[in-house]
Design an enzyme around this catalytic site. Sequence first.
Site, short mmCIF file in Angstrom:
data_model
loop_
_atom_site.label_atom_id
_atom_site.label_comp_id
_atom_site.label_asym_id
_atom_site.label_seq_id
_atom_site.Cartn_x
_atom_site.Cartn_y
_atom_site.Cartn_z
N GLU A 61 -10.02 -27.88 2.16
CA GLU A 61 -9.75 -27.57 0.76
C GLU A 61 -8.84 -28.65 0.21
O GLU A 61 -7.82 -28.98 0.82
CB GLU A 61 -9.07 -26.20 0.61
CG GLU A 61 -9.97 -25.03 0.92
CD GLU A 61 -9.24 -23.69 0.81
OE1 GLU A 61 -8.05 -23.69 0.42
OE2 GLU A 61 -9.85 -22.66 1.14
N GLU A 111 0.87 -20.29 -6.89
CA GLU A 111 1.42 -21.02 -5.76
C GLU A 111 2.90 -20.73 -5.55
O GLU A 111 3.65 -20.52 -6.50
CB GLU A 111 1.24 -22.54 -5.96
CG GLU A 111 -0.11 -22.97 -6.48
CD GLU A 111 -1.28 -22.57 -5.61
OE1 GLU A 111 -1.07 -22.15 -4.46
OE2 GLU A 111 -2.42 -22.66 -6.09
#
Length: 275
Positions: A51, A62
Amino acid sequence: MTKDRIDRRFAALKAENRAGFVTYIMAGDPDAATTLSVLKGLPAAGADLIELGFPFSDPMAEGPTIQRAAQRGLKSGMTLQGTLDLVAGFREGDADTPIILMGYLNPVLNRGFESFAAAAAKAGVDGLIIVDCPPEEAGPLTDALEAEGIALIRLAAPTTDDKRLPMVVRRTSGFVYYVSVAGVTGVKSADAADVAPAVARLRKASGLPVAVGFGIRTPAQAAAVARVADAAVVGSALVDEIEAAAQLNENVTEKVLLKASELAKAVRSARLELA
């Protein structure tokens, strides 16, 4: 069709009776040349799928580690097109390892879905994870990606109930990404006891492999998830290595690949311990 690489990789993993090891790094962290160097080394270090994040100014899902990586990526001048250029550079030497781009909708929307999908396919992208695009609004993006053979990989969470799950997995391809902990990336730890029933439920609903991420930092955690899921995703632990090595002026590529190798060994041996 590029997403065939994802399907082939999971079929091979199933034949070997082992889980995949999925690595996440941020494009441009700390710079484009280092990202390309790390990308090229990850398959030999044991990454089965990769990824690659594209930096965005407001990465709301995040934790602090990936937020700082996004800031470093933006500071180095990394863009969505720059991220595609990195994939193309990686593809010059690797035609087999699937690459999934992961990020937020705004840069893709600004590029235009059809234009992005065509450029991504040309670069050699296999799948896309968009964190902030709910399935109800994903139709046009999914259409554009499907036309180019790119998988749109959806996120499912512990909070995804039975009523919502069919909507989440509809038109998902490649695999389903299970967010094993509520909250942001890299802060809490995944609990394999909770993961096992969730993986079974998602496999049944989607008919697809299930990768588990958002809370796997150590080899032991990666192995525990690998015993029950189709793949274990590690991001923050690798990005931490990049950050620390860059701050100490150490060889970033060497350090992150060593860390990836430790995690990959744990994933590869996880099911052997059950035999």
